[in-house]
Design a protein around this motif. Structure first.
Motif, PDB file in Angstrom:
ATOM      1  N   HIS B 173      22.453 -12.244  -4.304  1.00 35.80           N
ATOM      2  CA  HIS B 173      21.579 -13.366  -4.653  1.00 35.80           C
ATOM      3  C   HIS B 173      20.998 -13.260  -6.062  1.00 35.80           C
ATOM      4  N   PHE B 174      21.629 -12.436  -6.898  1.00 36.45           N
ATOM      5  CA  PHE B 174      21.337 -12.484  -8.327  1.00 36.45           C
ATOM      6  C   PHE B 174      21.715 -13.882  -8.823  1.00 36.45           C
ATOM      7  N   LYS B 175      20.827 -14.494  -9.596  1.00 34.20           N
ATOM      8  CA  LYS B 175      21.140 -15.823 -10.150  1.00 34.20           C
ATOM      9  C   LYS B 175      22.027 -15.632 -11.369  1.00 34.20           C
ATOM     10  N   CYS B 186      20.992 -19.068   0.907  1.00 38.47           N
ATOM     11  CA  CYS B 186      19.608 -18.564   0.832  1.00 38.47           C
ATOM     12  C   CYS B 186      18.621 -19.675   0.496  1.00 38.47           C
ATOM     13  N   LYS B 188      18.377 -21.170  -2.490  1.00 34.81           N
ATOM     14  CA  LYS B 188      18.231 -21.328  -3.936  1.00 34.81           C
ATOM     15  C   LYS B 188      19.606 -21.601  -4.554  1.00 34.81           C
TER      16      LYS B 188
END
Lengths: 326, 326
Positions: B173-175, B186, B188
């Protein structure tokens, strides 16, 4: 002889800061340290910084003499340096001092006859804030120092986590824009430091000034980040946009730290952090936007030790040398 | 009675994998563990997964009986679950099982009368690879598991570093694209998982197929990532581009892990890693491009334990419970 004192030394390219700490309790018990003396001198950088170590030795010896402190009652000298330090305590070069590889702790110990330990200055600042500053209620802290450049430190269970090559916490060189073509000082492109350091914030203003004819910056020659913060507080659109952009990228960088390490708290220090909410508010907003759900609750606090963080951290680093107590 | 056995249990939404390990030396000395039994059963998900714990208890008890193992000679049961586990051992929900918050280890211990410990499944896989797999020569490891989703784990000094909320290592879930408007699972937008998981790689191919009329994928109905890897090996341009894009974002994600934690080595597991150099080559190239100078040398190795990583890690987790030895 009882060990009652520690020196914390923060070696910079411009000046060397010294702290003399008194240990209030016995070494074997819980410890309290009190800063009883603090001073600084200009760094002697002649001959590629060859004289720096003896300069530090002279300063600590002079202070000990002045205070009537016996060398044998000094537990150790903690020294933090502006360059990478590997797990063996070898300083792997300090560009600002002219140093190549250097066994700085060993050299200082040989001159002073007092035990010495060396660590990186960003790590020392992080350790100082973690143990004596904003992070003192927590065990796992990530500190980001936003100044001319951007440094970072990871404190895990109250100790510096420096990583396999001493690079843990290198938040300033996270690639936040993979489409960037201009180079960072590190030689690669798109680093956080290019957008969110003091340099990056000033560059943003300079590059966009022509589009903001009513900006207050038009009336200030050679404006600084401090000027920009004051203008932003007055509602200046250009300055607000500059801090918003910096805050966006810092928030993104912190989201990577949260996803990697999931600290209890973030501590933000360095000159740019003096802008207060002007920078911290966008940092928090973007961190909330970019971080993984439950990480969004991670607190982001301003540092409180200011320029003393390094000497506190260097002192703490020495105190953590358990094997020295034997 | 001497403690000679450990069960490692990997609880998934589809099946539960079990491993029975024999401890080859005394607990107080250096330990060797040998996997002497391995089996799996379909997960009983009825009544919101309420029966899963007793199902696990029955399976371990049946196996012990079959092997003539006395309950008192079992050191413990390590259980890994597909959801977050906090520092108190509380499972904070497992969507795939229908679990809300659950004291899974306590429940299992109450039924079996054997000491139990629980950890997250990605952490278990990382710990398994760190101690018994690709990372066994190293102390600090980051493992990324690239499957339907993307999970990660951080192993520091040979132990799981799970962070303050159990989120350390959340590489998926690193952007990596802050301009993305489509949502990740998630909630986002722009997560690594959206581009580099099996799902992301398949999506890339489906969305771009119309532009590659000569792609081999046109002849395969309902193609899989495995099909795509085979096509890429034959030089198919679309498949090569899909893995290149995934590799770019994985390399970027690893560069953040390197900047945050600076591990000795990266280990890449999960179904997508079976594509071998088709995915690992671009990962390494982009990691080299995006990571901070001295971090570029960090090795990136494929995982070797496959589906057994979880049971090995769950066993190891139990073995690290030092206070159980008292």
């Amino acid at each position: 002889m009882a060990k009652e004192y520690v020196f914390g030394v923060d070696l910079g390219g411009t000046e060397i800061k010294f702290g003399l700490f008194r240990l209030e309790k016995e070494l074997e018990k819980e410890l309290e340290r009190t800063l009883i003396g603090k001073w600084s001198v200009k760094t002697n950088k002649t001959s590629n910084g060859e004289k720096v170590i003896s300069q530090i030795a002279e300063e600590t010896e002079k202070k000990a003499k002045e205070k009537g402190i016996d060398k044998n009652s000094v537990y150790g000298i903690g020294l933090c340096v502006p360059g990478p330090v590997d797990k063996y305590g070898l300083v792997r070069g300090c560009v600002n001092l002219g140093w190549g590889y250097k066994k700085a702790a060993e050299e200082l110990q040989n001159i002073t006859g007092v035990k010495c330990a060396v660590l990186n200055d960003a790590d020392a600042a992080g350790l100082g804030e973690a143990v004596y500053g904003s992070g003192r209620k927590y065990k796992n802290i990530v500190m980001a120092t936003i100044g001319t450049g951007i440094g970072g430190a990871v404190i895990y269970n109250g100790k510096v986590l420096s990583g396999s090559r001493g690079n843990a916490g290198e938040i300033g060189h996270f690639k936040v824009n993979i489409n960037e073509t201009e180079k960072c000082t590190c030689g690669k492109c798109g680093c956080l430091e290019q957008y969110a350091s003091a340099r990056g914030i000033l560059n943003y203003a300079k590059e966009n000034l022509k589009n903001y004819s009513s900006s207050l910056l038009n009336d200030i020659s050679n404006f600084t980040v401090k000027d920009m913060a004051q203008c932003a507080q007055k509602g200046d659109e250009l300055c607000t946009a500059a801090f918003d952009t910096a805050g966006k990228y810092i928030g993104l960088g912190l989201s990577y730290m949260a996803g990697a390490f999931d600290p209890d708290v973030f501590v933000i220090g360095g000159g740019v952090s003096n802008a207060g909410d002007v920078i911290l508010k966008p940092v928090k907003e973007y961190f909330d936007l970019y971080s993984f759900n439950t990480e969004s609750e991670t607190e982001i606090l301003p540092a409180v030790l200011g320029n003393d963080a390094g000497i506190y951290g260097a002192c703490e680093y020495v105190m953590q040398k358990e094997d020295w107590k034997k």
